[in-house]
Design an enzyme around this catalytic site. Structure first.
Site, PDB file in Angstrom:
ATOM      1  N   PRO A 104      40.423  42.418  39.538  1.00 43.34           N
ATOM      2  CA  PRO A 104      40.588  41.770  38.489  1.00 43.34           C
ATOM      3  C   PRO A 104      42.117  41.563  37.886  1.00 43.34           C
ATOM      4  O   PRO A 104      42.040  40.924  36.593  1.00 43.34           O
ATOM      5  CB  PRO A 104      39.979  42.610  37.466  1.00 43.34           C
ATOM      6  CG  PRO A 104      39.945  44.119  37.981  1.00 43.34           C
ATOM      7  CD  PRO A 104      40.040  44.042  39.585  1.00 43.34           C
ATOM      8  N   GLY A 105      42.997  42.287  38.458  1.00 39.29           N
ATOM      9  CA  GLY A 105      44.245  41.939  37.913  1.00 39.29           C
ATOM     10  C   GLY A 105      45.290  43.025  37.511  1.00 39.29           C
ATOM     11  O   GLY A 105      46.328  42.863  37.045  1.00 39.29           O
TER      12      GLY A 105
ATOM     13  N   GLU B 256      42.466  35.423  45.389  1.00 42.64           N
ATOM     14  CA  GLU B 256      41.287  36.151  45.191  1.00 42.64           C
ATOM     15  C   GLU B 256      40.289  35.256  46.063  1.00 42.64           C
ATOM     16  O   GLU B 256      40.032  34.043  45.568  1.00 42.64           O
ATOM     17  CB  GLU B 256      41.033  36.236  43.761  1.00 42.64           C
ATOM     18  CG  GLU B 256      39.502  36.911  43.533  1.00 42.64           C
ATOM     19  CD  GLU B 256      39.396  38.265  43.932  1.00 42.64           C
ATOM     20  OE1 GLU B 256      38.126  38.331  44.692  1.00 42.64           O
ATOM     21  OE2 GLU B 256      40.190  39.145  44.278  1.00 42.64           O
TER      22      GLU B 256
ATOM     23  N   ASP C 151      40.187  32.939  51.433  1.00 42.38           N
ATOM     24  CA  ASP C 151      39.857  34.018  52.651  1.00 42.38           C
ATOM     25  C   ASP C 151      41.492  34.306  52.835  1.00 42.38           C
ATOM     26  O   ASP C 151      42.049  33.256  53.635  1.00 42.38           O
ATOM     27  CB  ASP C 151      39.260  33.644  53.874  1.00 42.38           C
ATOM     28  CG  ASP C 151      39.038  34.896  54.714  1.00 42.38           C
ATOM     29  OD1 ASP C 151      40.011  35.730  54.739  1.00 42.38           O
ATOM     30  OD2 ASP C 151      37.984  35.174  55.305  1.00 42.38           O
TER      31      ASP C 151
ATOM     32  N   CYS D 261      41.287  51.962  48.604  1.00 44.26           N
ATOM     33  CA  CYS D 261      40.718  53.166  47.947  1.00 44.26           C
ATOM     34  C   CYS D 261      39.559  53.824  48.852  1.00 44.26           C
ATOM     35  O   CYS D 261      38.633  54.322  48.447  1.00 44.26           O
ATOM     36  CB  CYS D 261      39.814  52.809  46.599  1.00 44.26           C
ATOM     37  SG  CYS D 261      38.847  51.228  46.713  1.00 44.26           S
TER      38      CYS D 261
END
Length: 473
Positions: free
Chosen positions: A126-127, A147, A174, A245
């Site tokens: 999201p930034g 994105e 992509d 993550c």
């Protein structure tokens, strides 16, 4: 309580370094995350923000790897996302570990922040990291933020605009195309790769309820393709940060070693063991950061920094130029008028290291480093929309006011700022001479534009930004 399945626990037991314990991993994975924020230095200094919020009951605990990042607590039970300071972009609610990749990208060899610097964020929404990078770039140079998800591009743009980012161009691809379309173009690249998300269990206890290691193979193949594309798009001497993550070696160390296998001596791993105090506690033998939840009481995260030592062979021919670019350089007369309008009306001096572009009576500000990229690929949005042309004069755009600094602003009180963000006009205590368009601000940072009518400030906040609820301390 986090929902672990036995396959996941068995996998972690195999991966966990010998100096860490499974008991600690399970205990910390079941603890709620500490609330963390990053101060947006494009709008306010860290010291000024701390002074502002300390008076409102905030307490700050510095995050070791980000000078602008803090774990915070306050005695008031309010939604931070509904506060004036958040809505105007003074801070970003960001998990502490996710501040690591941009810090690593700009650490070490001094990055020369200038108008020609080009940085790529390959998976942006999201930034949080995009806006952190823009702040580290001090809004100079060009930041291409890509994105893949169409719906998330809108969220990305909203956050870029809220945080006052002026040097960004958004793309929607992509990210495997960048090595092909923008070969050896970028000084620095962040690839925060799509991953299994194992490190996010403290935020989402159900994240790993149905975890299956066999499902990760497709993700790993994508990660390998993306890191190859990133390396191709990187200039010689440039820096690439790869992060996830995820906690598994196969999504992290193995992907980096795959890059080394493909490109050999062109790839150099840069050690991050001195990135911050006690970084060595999370370092692998290659110098990568493999952050387990119990090390810093954070989300799990992986960060690797890679330098490109020599050019590598382009794997496809240069694609044909894109046609029908809808913008053209503004005529000198219009550019001069626009500069005068911003200076005389708002006290804003438009940056010299940017180009004023025109499209259908809309005027935009493009970063200068964007010019050589025009036609090489399609961009969703470039730079800042400055103003629309009227029959007589110009009408400023809200995003330009949020991103361009001015000494000429009318500071509002807490209550007035709340009223403004709720779309209401602001009554003035004394009737004075009308002043026309003015910038209204809070804590010396802009909120938007109002029309000064002498006895009130008529609200010009865009309707889609009007809020039903604003939280005051």
């Amino acid at each position: 309580m986090a929902h672990f399945n036995q396959n996941f626990l068995d996998s972690i037991e195999r991966e966990l370094p010998t100096h860490l314990s499974m008991d600690d991993f399970i205990a910390y994975s079941n603890k709620p995350l500490r609330l963390s924020i990053r101060v947006n230095t494009l709008k306010i200094s860290v010291d000024s923000f701390i002074e502002l919020m300390t008076t409102k009951g905030w307490q700050f605990d510095p995050i070791p790897w980000c000078a602008e990042g803090f774990w915070v607590s306050n005695n008031v039970d309010i939604q931070l996302g509904n506060t004036i300071e958040h809505l105007q972009g003074l801070f970003y609610i960001q998990e502490a570990s996710s501040m690591l990749p941009p810090t690593a990208l700009f650490d070490g060899e001094q990055t020369d922040i200038n108008a020609n610097l080009r940085v790529l964020d390959m998976a942006s929404a999201p930034g949080s990291k995009t806006t952190q990078i823009a702040a580290l770039m001090e809004n100079q140079g060009l930041l291409v933020a890509n994105e893949y998800s169409a719906s998330r591009v809108k969220v990305l743009h909203a956050n870029v605009a809220r945080m006052g980012v002026a040097n960004c161009a958004l793309t929607h691809f992509d990210a495997r195309v960048f090595g092909e379309y923008l070969y050896e173009t970028f000084d620095s690249i962040l690839l925060d790769a799509p991953c299994s998300g194992e490190g996010t269990i403290r935020k989402d206890p159900d994240a790993l309820k149905n975890w299956d290691n066999n499902e990760n193979k497709g993700i790993v193949d994508t990660q390998k393709a993306l890191i190859e594309s990133a390396f191709l798009a990187l200039k010689v001497g440039g820096q690439l940060v790869y992060s996830t993550c995820a906690l598994s070696r196969q999504e992290n160390q193995d992907v980096c070693h795959h890059l080394k296998t493909v490109f050999g001596d062109a790839v150099e791993f840069t050690s991050l063991n001195k990135l911050f105090r006690h970084a060595d506690k999370a370092c692998t033998e290659e110098g990568f950061l493999h952050v387990w939840p119990q090390i810093y009481d954070s989300e799990g995260f992986f960060v690797a920094k890679i330098k490109k030592l020599t050019s590598v062979e382009r794997q496809v021919e240069e694609p044909r130029k894109q046609k029908n670019f809808p913008f053209s350089e503004a005529k000198p007369k219009q550019a001069t008028e626009l500069k005068s309008y911003f200076k005389e009306t708002f006290g804003i001096t438009l940056p010299k290291d940017a180009e004023i572009m025109e499209r259908d009576l809309e005027y935009w500000l493009f970063p200068k480093a964007m010019t050589p990229l025009i036609g090489k690929m399609r961009f969703q949005r470039i730079g800042l929309k400055l103003a629309d042309a009227l029959k007589k004069g110009y009408k400023v755009r809200h995003e330009a006011i949020l991103a361009l600094s001015s000494p000429d602003m009318i500071n509002l009180t807490d209550e007035q700022a709340k009223e403004f963000l709720m779309g209401r006009d602001i009554s003035l205590t004394e009737k004075v001479k009308p002043q026309g368009e003015v910038i209204v601000a809070y804590a010396n940072a802009p909120l938007g534009v109002a029309k000064h009518l002498g006895n009130k400030l008529k609200n010009n906040l865009p309707r889609d930004l009007v809020k039903d609820k604003i939280a005051l301390y």
